[in-house]
Design a protein around this motif. Structure first.
Motif, PDB file in Angstrom:
ATOM      1  N   ILE A 131       0.841  -1.207   0.000  1.00 39.91           N
ATOM      2  CA  ILE A 131       0.000   0.000   0.000  1.00 39.91           C
ATOM      3  C   ILE A 131       0.874   1.254   0.000  1.00 39.91           C
ATOM      4  O   ILE A 131       0.644   2.184  -0.772  1.00 39.91           O
ATOM      5  N   VAL A 132       1.890   1.261   0.868  1.00 43.04           N
ATOM      6  CA  VAL A 132       2.777   2.431   0.935  1.00 43.04           C
ATOM      7  C   VAL A 132       3.434   2.659  -0.422  1.00 43.04           C
ATOM      8  O   VAL A 132       3.454   3.770  -0.952  1.00 43.04           O
ATOM      9  N   ASN A 133       3.922   1.584  -1.014  1.00 38.68           N
ATOM     10  CA  ASN A 133       4.581   1.679  -2.318  1.00 38.68           C
ATOM     11  C   ASN A 133       3.616   2.198  -3.388  1.00 38.68           C
ATOM     12  O   ASN A 133       3.948   3.111  -4.160  1.00 38.68           O
ATOM     13  N   GLU A 134       2.430   1.634  -3.409  1.00 37.01           N
ATOM     14  CA  GLU A 134       1.442   2.057  -4.428  1.00 37.01           C
ATOM     15  C   GLU A 134       1.085   3.530  -4.283  1.00 37.01           C
ATOM     16  O   GLU A 134       0.965   4.246  -5.261  1.00 37.01           O
ATOM     17  N   GLU A 135       0.910   3.959  -3.030  1.00 43.17           N
ATOM     18  CA  GLU A 135       0.527   5.355  -2.821  1.00 43.17           C
ATOM     19  C   GLU A 135       1.675   6.316  -3.150  1.00 43.17           C
ATOM     20  O   GLU A 135       1.447   7.405  -3.650  1.00 43.17           O
ATOM     21  N   LEU A 136       2.907   5.887  -2.852  1.00 42.73           N
ATOM     22  CA  LEU A 136       4.065   6.715  -3.236  1.00 42.73           C
ATOM     23  C   LEU A 136       4.107   6.877  -4.756  1.00 42.73           C
ATOM     24  O   LEU A 136       4.238   7.988  -5.277  1.00 42.73           O
ATOM     25  N   VAL A 137       3.968   5.762  -5.463  1.00 40.26           N
ATOM     26  CA  VAL A 137       3.991   5.800  -6.931  1.00 40.26           C
ATOM     27  C   VAL A 137       2.861   6.702  -7.449  1.00 40.26           C
ATOM     28  O   VAL A 137       3.051   7.499  -8.358  1.00 40.26           O
ATOM     29  N   ASN A 138       1.714   6.545  -6.821  1.00 40.44           N
ATOM     30  CA  ASN A 138       0.553   7.363  -7.184  1.00 40.44           C
ATOM     31  C   ASN A 138       0.835   8.853  -7.098  1.00 40.44           C
ATOM     32  O   ASN A 138       0.617   9.606  -8.044  1.00 40.44           O
ATOM     33  N   ILE A 139       1.361   9.275  -5.938  1.00 37.42           N
ATOM     34  CA  ILE A 139       1.657  10.696  -5.735  1.00 37.42           C
ATOM     35  C   ILE A 139       2.740  11.145  -6.706  1.00 37.42           C
ATOM     36  O   ILE A 139       2.689  12.249  -7.240  1.00 37.42           O
ATOM     37  N   LEU A 140       3.694  10.267  -6.973  1.00 38.17           N
ATOM     38  CA  LEU A 140       4.801  10.643  -7.858  1.00 38.17           C
ATOM     39  C   LEU A 140       4.390  10.629  -9.333  1.00 38.17           C
ATOM     40  O   LEU A 140       5.212  10.854 -10.211  1.00 38.17           O
ATOM     41  N   GLY A 141       3.138  10.361  -9.594  1.00 37.68           N
ATOM     42  CA  GLY A 141       2.642  10.519 -10.970  1.00 37.68           C
ATOM     43  C   GLY A 141       2.306   9.238 -11.694  1.00 37.68           C
ATOM     44  O   GLY A 141       1.926   9.270 -12.860  1.00 37.68           O
ATOM     45  N   GLY A 142       2.474   8.097 -11.034  1.00 35.71           N
ATOM     46  CA  GLY A 142       2.106   6.832 -11.692  1.00 35.71           C
ATOM     47  C   GLY A 142       3.154   6.419 -12.706  1.00 35.71           C
ATOM     48  O   GLY A 142       4.244   6.020 -12.354  1.00 35.71           O
ATOM     49  N   GLU A 143       2.795   6.540 -13.971  1.00 39.04           N
ATOM     50  CA  GLU A 143       3.710   6.172 -15.057  1.00 39.04           C
ATOM     51  C   GLU A 143       4.687   7.297 -15.341  1.00 39.04           C
ATOM     52  O   GLU A 143       4.397   8.465 -15.064  1.00 39.04           O
ATOM     53  N   HIS A 144       5.815   6.957 -15.970  1.00 34.64           N
ATOM     54  CA  HIS A 144       6.706   8.015 -16.451  1.00 34.64           C
ATOM     55  C   HIS A 144       6.007   8.803 -17.547  1.00 34.64           C
ATOM     56  O   HIS A 144       5.390   8.243 -18.434  1.00 34.64           O
TER      57      HIS A 144
END
Ligand code: GDP
Length: 307
Positions: free
Chosen positions: A77-90
């Motif tokens: 969950i932490v990883n997914e939410e970090l990726v989410n905030i950081l914009g998801g895909e490049h």
């Protein structure tokens, strides 16, 4: 004491792993660690609060089933939410359909704009583009010279006014002392010389100021960029939020470049800027050499924070 955010979280998750199931108390203890670690990593306070809230809610409602144990689920969950905030895909660069692609750089003085201009130019050149740099930072006496040096190192031409007079920017109606004129003349020159991309370096100040913002906005309105990249020093800490918000309001940038990621910065600025502006981070600058340049991948950044 733990030195890094990663160490903190790893340790927290080790504690979780030693237990069979997650109670609400377990989750709250974990959330406290995550909050503390993110604050230590200089993630902005409101962003930490948001993040903790989201993770807590998801962790509480997560079903403890399947291949993952509760601790692994929280990590996920932490990883997914970090990726989410950081914009998801490049998010790749936007290129113009016709004519030169216009990329404008904005940011505080010392953020790494000029260096980034050279890095981006070299990278684009290696991909088969024919970039030209445009020196529209006329505030700092040395800025034009510095861009010329960077251009030479990258093997990319630089459009610049000669110091103190009309110089190359002397197109009809163009004043070499006026950054808007120089930027416009640079664009016209790029069209004539058939450059596929121009990268326009603009002035930065030590702090955000109104005059700087207006000048940047005027340049933007004159050259209508395909990308306005906000360059921010990853070491800036809690100031990241105010600076990013000011530039977002001032020039409405389209993307972010995180510079100086080779230092001790733990990624806190990346999270803060992405969260408060909602703008994607496109690139990372990772050193003083022109090749110290990377495409920004949200998932890799999340792993860097967590590993
Ligand atoms: P500008 O004022 O925004 O144009 O910033 P500069 O490009 O002049 O960079 C300011 C200083 O930071 C210079 O000494 C650069 O060599 C250095 N610098 C720029 N980018 C990086 C980076 O990614 N890592 C490191 N370590 N130094 C950098």
């Amino acid at each position: 004491m733990f030195a890094t955010l990663s160490d903190r979280l790893t340790s927290t998750f080790k504690n979780l792993r030693s237990k069979g199931r997650l109670s609400e108390a377990d989750i709250d203890a974990t959330i406290r660690e995550i909050r503390r670690a993110l604050l230590d990593a200089d993630v902005a306070v409101p962003v930490v609060r948001d993040f903790a809230g989201i993770v807590r809610e998801r962790a509480l409602s997560a079903e403890v089933s399947g291949a993952l144990n509760p601790a692994q689920q929280v990590v996920k969950i932490v990883n997914e939410e970090l990726v989410n905030i950081l914009g998801g895909e490049h998010r790749p660069l936007n290129f113009a359909k016709t004519g030169p692609t216009v990329i404008m750089l904005a940011g505080l003085q010392g953020a790494g704009k000029t260096t980034l201009a050279g890095k981006l130019a070299l990278n684009l050149k290696e991909q088969g583009h024919t970039p030209m740099l445009v020196a529209a930072d006329l505030q700092r006496p040395n800025a034009v010279t510095q861009l010329k040096v960077v251009g030479e190192r990258a093997g990319v031409p630089v459009y610049a006014p000669h110091p103190g007079n009309q110089g190359e920017a002397a197109l009809p109606g163009v004043s070499a002392g006026d950054p808007v004129s120089v930027a416009l003349a640079g664009l016209e020159t790029a069209k004539t010389r058939q450059h596929s991309v121009i990268i326009v370096d603009t002035a930065g100040r030590l702090g955000v100021d109104q005059e700087l913002m207006e000048q940047a906005a005027d340049i933007r309105d004159a050259i209508n960029p395909n990308e306005i990249l906000f360059v921010i020093d990853a070491m800036i800490g809690q100031d990241a939020v105010a600076t990013a918000q000011a530039f977002n309001e001032g020039v409405n940038f389209t993307g972010v470049v995180l510079s100086k990621l080779d230092g001790d910065a733990r990624g806190g600025a990346a999270l803060s800027v992405a969260r408060v502006t909602g703008k994607p981070i496109l690139f990372a600058s990772t050193g003083e050499k022109l090749t110290d340049f990377e495409v920004f991948h949200p998932d890799r950044m999340a792993s860097r924070i967590l590993d």
